[in-house]
Every structure is written in C-alpha cells, then in structure tokens.
Scaffold this motif. Structure first.
Motif, PDB file in Angstrom:
ATOM      1  N   UNK A 100     -69.421  -2.293 -50.149  1.00  0.00           N
ATOM      2  CA  UNK A 100     -68.221  -2.058 -50.952  1.00  0.00           C
ATOM      3  C   UNK A 100     -67.530  -0.759 -50.557  1.00  0.00           C
ATOM      4  N   UNK A 101     -68.316   0.269 -50.268  1.00  0.00           N
ATOM      5  CA  UNK A 101     -67.728   1.554 -49.882  1.00  0.00           C
ATOM      6  C   UNK A 101     -67.044   1.446 -48.521  1.00  0.00           C
ATOM      7  N   UNK A 102     -67.671   0.776 -47.569  1.00  0.00           N
ATOM      8  CA  UNK A 102     -67.056   0.606 -46.250  1.00  0.00           C
ATOM      9  C   UNK A 102     -65.772  -0.208 -46.358  1.00  0.00           C
ATOM     10  N   UNK A 103     -65.755  -1.201 -47.241  1.00  0.00           N
ATOM     11  CA  UNK A 103     -64.560  -2.034 -47.415  1.00  0.00           C
ATOM     12  C   UNK A 103     -63.371  -1.232 -47.938  1.00  0.00           C
ATOM     13  N   UNK A 104     -63.629  -0.083 -48.550  1.00  0.00           N
ATOM     14  CA  UNK A 104     -62.548   0.777 -49.059  1.00  0.00           C
ATOM     15  C   UNK A 104     -61.882   1.584 -47.953  1.00  0.00           C
ATOM     16  N   UNK A 105     -62.509   1.672 -46.792  1.00  0.00           N
ATOM     17  CA  UNK A 105     -62.015   2.531 -45.714  1.00  0.00           C
ATOM     18  C   UNK A 105     -60.914   1.849 -44.906  1.00  0.00           C
ATOM     19  N   UNK A 110     -63.652   1.414 -40.543  1.00  0.00           N
ATOM     20  CA  UNK A 110     -64.616   0.326 -40.711  1.00  0.00           C
ATOM     21  C   UNK A 110     -65.151  -0.116 -39.357  1.00  0.00           C
ATOM     22  N   UNK A 111     -64.248  -0.279 -38.399  1.00  0.00           N
ATOM     23  CA  UNK A 111     -64.640  -0.755 -37.072  1.00  0.00           C
ATOM     24  C   UNK A 111     -65.638   0.195 -36.423  1.00  0.00           C
ATOM     25  N   UNK A 112     -65.383   1.486 -36.527  1.00  0.00           N
ATOM     26  CA  UNK A 112     -66.283   2.462 -35.907  1.00  0.00           C
ATOM     27  C   UNK A 112     -67.639   2.463 -36.602  1.00  0.00           C
ATOM     28  N   UNK A 113     -67.658   2.494 -37.916  1.00  0.00           N
ATOM     29  CA  UNK A 113     -68.935   2.531 -38.648  1.00  0.00           C
ATOM     30  C   UNK A 113     -69.758   1.273 -38.385  1.00  0.00           C
ATOM     31  N   UNK A 114     -69.118   0.117 -38.436  1.00  0.00           N
ATOM     32  CA  UNK A 114     -69.855  -1.132 -38.218  1.00  0.00           C
ATOM     33  C   UNK A 114     -70.432  -1.168 -36.811  1.00  0.00           C
ATOM     34  N   UNK A 148     -66.275   7.931 -46.031  1.00  0.00           N
ATOM     35  CA  UNK A 148     -67.304   7.140 -46.711  1.00  0.00           C
ATOM     36  C   UNK A 148     -68.028   7.982 -47.753  1.00  0.00           C
ATOM     37  N   UNK A 149     -68.331   9.231 -47.403  1.00  0.00           N
ATOM     38  CA  UNK A 149     -68.970  10.132 -48.365  1.00  0.00           C
ATOM     39  C   UNK A 149     -68.077  10.325 -49.587  1.00  0.00           C
ATOM     40  N   UNK A 150     -66.772  10.498 -49.365  1.00  0.00           N
ATOM     41  CA  UNK A 150     -65.844  10.684 -50.490  1.00  0.00           C
ATOM     42  C   UNK A 150     -65.773   9.441 -51.368  1.00  0.00           C
ATOM     43  N   UNK A 151     -65.768   8.261 -50.744  1.00  0.00           N
ATOM     44  CA  UNK A 151     -65.734   7.014 -51.523  1.00  0.00           C
ATOM     45  C   UNK A 151     -66.987   6.895 -52.378  1.00  0.00           C
ATOM     46  N   UNK A 152     -68.136   7.163 -51.785  1.00  0.00           N
ATOM     47  CA  UNK A 152     -69.386   7.068 -52.544  1.00  0.00           C
ATOM     48  C   UNK A 152     -69.457   8.130 -53.641  1.00  0.00           C
ATOM     49  N   UNK A 153     -68.897   9.293 -53.399  1.00  0.00           N
ATOM     50  CA  UNK A 153     -68.952  10.377 -54.382  1.00  0.00           C
ATOM     51  C   UNK A 153     -67.981  10.157 -55.537  1.00  0.00           C
ATOM     52  N   UNK A 154     -67.006   9.266 -55.387  1.00  0.00           N
ATOM     53  CA  UNK A 154     -66.045   9.008 -56.459  1.00  0.00           C
ATOM     54  C   UNK A 154     -66.724   8.479 -57.708  1.00  0.00           C
ATOM     55  N   UNK A 155     -67.726   7.674 -57.518  1.00  0.00           N
ATOM     56  CA  UNK A 155     -68.464   7.141 -58.652  1.00  0.00           C
ATOM     57  C   UNK A 155     -69.688   8.028 -58.860  1.00  0.00           C
ATOM     58  N   UNK A 156     -69.511   9.053 -59.680  1.00  0.00           N
ATOM     59  CA  UNK A 156     -70.584  10.041 -59.841  1.00  0.00           C
ATOM     60  C   UNK A 156     -71.855   9.424 -60.413  1.00  0.00           C
ATOM     61  N   UNK A 157     -71.741   8.415 -61.260  1.00  0.00           N
ATOM     62  CA  UNK A 157     -72.933   7.767 -61.807  1.00  0.00           C
ATOM     63  C   UNK A 157     -73.706   7.072 -60.691  1.00  0.00           C
TER      64      UNK A 157
END
Length: 176
Positions: A100-105, A110-114, A148-157
C-alpha cells in the motif's frame, strides 16, 4: 500569458521531467486560468501564485492518471515455511503495508523500488530496464526510499505498531 508562461513551464517541467508533457500541462494551466479568470479574486498574493496553484493541481492530476497498478501477484515474497501462524500473519500484514505504501509513490519511484528490492536487480540492470543512467537510478532510489519512509510515517499508529512488533520480536517475545 507571455509574462508568466516561462516560469509556469519551468515549474511543471521540473516536476514531470518530460518536455512534451510539460508543454501540454502548461497549456492546460493557462486554459484553466482563462476559464476561471472571471472568478479570480485578488487576495493580496501575486497573480502568479494563483497560476502556480493551478499548475500544482495540474501536476497532481497528471500523476494520478499516470499510475499503473502494480501487479503484486507477479512478485514473490519469501516466507519461512517453518514460522508460527502468528509470524506468518504479521508477515502478511507487513507485506500489505509495504504494498500500500509503495502504491502511494510516483510511478518512477515504484519502478525503482520494485526492481531493486523485490526483483533484486542491481543498479546497472535497473538502469538498462528503465532506459536511464546508473547515477540517475541511485538518485531515484534515494528519493524513493525517502518518500516511502514519509508515507509509512504518516500513519503514526501503524509506524508505532511496526516498531513495537520489531522490538518484541528482537527480544524473543511472541506476538499474540
């Protein structure tokens, strides 16, 4: 138009990276501005700020339409066949979180990470497949991981749950 066209074009080109796309989006910005000109209300900010807002929205719309869904079924996630059901459940949840986090990029991120991390390609292979320079892939990877780190950090829970889970597992505890 002539007074602001160059600045708006440069703003868009820096964000989309392709001249043809930047030209099309710049044209779209000025068409939208022309159509909305009668509704424009000066707020004390320069007129150019209003144009930049329209340009920003055009770039956002452009990236929304460019996103291709990743075919996650084509990717192989390595799991330990001897792990406990709880561990397999946690692995599945982490995989979904990462997907889900990669899909936000952006699609380029996405291409580079995958390719780099899920297909285990090196920089040269990734660059060749993307039709890019190796140094560009390195920069894109750095930016992609930061995004990706920023996307994951958005949901602090979610971030906190991931940290607690990792610490518990490192200490040898079981998650139930």
């Amino acid at each position: 138009y002539e007074q602001h066209m160059g600045a708006i074009y440069r703003y868009i080109h820096k964000r989309v990276g392709e001249s043809a796309e930047a030209e099309d989006l710049t044209q779209t910005v000025f068409i939208k501005a022309w159509q909305a000109l009668r509704d424009y209300k000066p707020t004390g900010a320069p007129f150019r700020a209003w144009l930049y807002r329209i340009a920003h929205n055009a770039v956002v719309d452009y990236y929304r339409t460019q996103r291709d869904p990743l075919l996650w079924d084509d990717l192989v996630w390595i799991t330990d066949p001897h792990s406990t059901p709880e561990k397999r459940l946690l692995d599945t949840e982490r995989q979904e979180t990462v997907q889900n986090a990669i899909a936000e990029l952006r699609p380029t991120y996405q291409a580079v990470i995958v390719r780099r991390f899920l297909h285990n390609m090196d920089y040269v292979e990734t660059a060749a497949e993307l039709g890019s320079q190796v140094n560009n892939v390195r920069v894109l990877q750095h930016r992609a991981l930061d995004a990706l780190r920023r996307v994951l950090a958005q949901d602090s829970a979610l971030w906190l749950a991931a940290v607690v889970t990792m610490i518990t597992l490192l200490l040898g505890g079981n998650i139930v």
